[in-house]
Scaffold this active site. Sequence first.
Site: not given
Length: 329
Positions: A29-30, A32-33, A106, A113, A166, A169, A193
């Site tokens: 739930a950050g 992005v979430g 990343r 992660n 990407d 973009r 990515h």
Amino acid sequence: MQSNSARNSSKKPTIAIDLHPVKIAIVGAGNVGASTAYALLLSGLAAEIVLIDLNRRKAEGEVMDLNHAAPFSHQTKITLGDLEDCSEAAIVIITAGANQKPGQSRLDLLRINAKIIEDIVPKVTQMAPSTILLIASNPVDVLTFLSWKLSGFPPSRVIGSGTVLDTARLRDTLGRRLDVDPSNIHADVVGEHGDSELPVWSRANISGIPLAEFSQQAGQDAKDIMKQSFQDTRNAAYEIIKLKGMTDYGISAGLVRIVETILRNENTLMTVSTAGTFAGVSEIALSMPKKVNRTGAHHVIDIKLSEEESRELEKSAHTIKSSIESLKS
């Protein structure tokens, strides 16, 4: 005069529509979430959205806020949950993980992660053995491969968001430079990515017109257009993180588009990441155009790349392979 039976036989066959309410779980739930949950709410694609995070207080606040937005959009059931609540979810979106910090690649996020994914995926797949996993945590290709290994699912049912963003973009920046609607631009970014990704310029076109030809007729230098557009694409995440601290809107919109493609069984070609053998490198996950539908993402064709693009794709594949191998040490 036509009989009733004759008239009935001439009718178009009835198409069965699955009216079963769609439940989607979002783990993480950050930024992005939460942005993904909001975009999903506005899309009207899900009857139920479950938001899950170790920080239950934060997740509870997001759920309350989202429920207050529902009367202005769609009456979607939005709840706070645990991993057990992934049960019966058609799609489980995993965005959990440490955020990418300014100056951090990343791949720097990998070990942190990977441990989070190792904790989440076995529990999710136990509760939702028929779901499709949609991975957005970075580095997404390595974590997509790890999720596939941990899940026991076929590769088609473990999908990384890959280079979908990407590609968007690249099309956006080309559209701005050439003053063309990006939906008319067919140009893909493939591979990792990350820093080793590559644009497929040899196949790029605008409504069937080769990019180089279109640029020339528009009075612009094609090589300069391609160079600058890809530079902007590859550096976009770093620039956005430098300016606002995170990226969330673009990837959230991309995730919801993948969800839409799955639920509507569209057979859309998207540059998502799945596990397999690419550029002669086995046991990796990377992005190539895949057909996405209700059963997942499927590699259906090998696009013909130029010699230079083939070499770059192989380098990208080996970059991902090295990161996967580093998890074993």
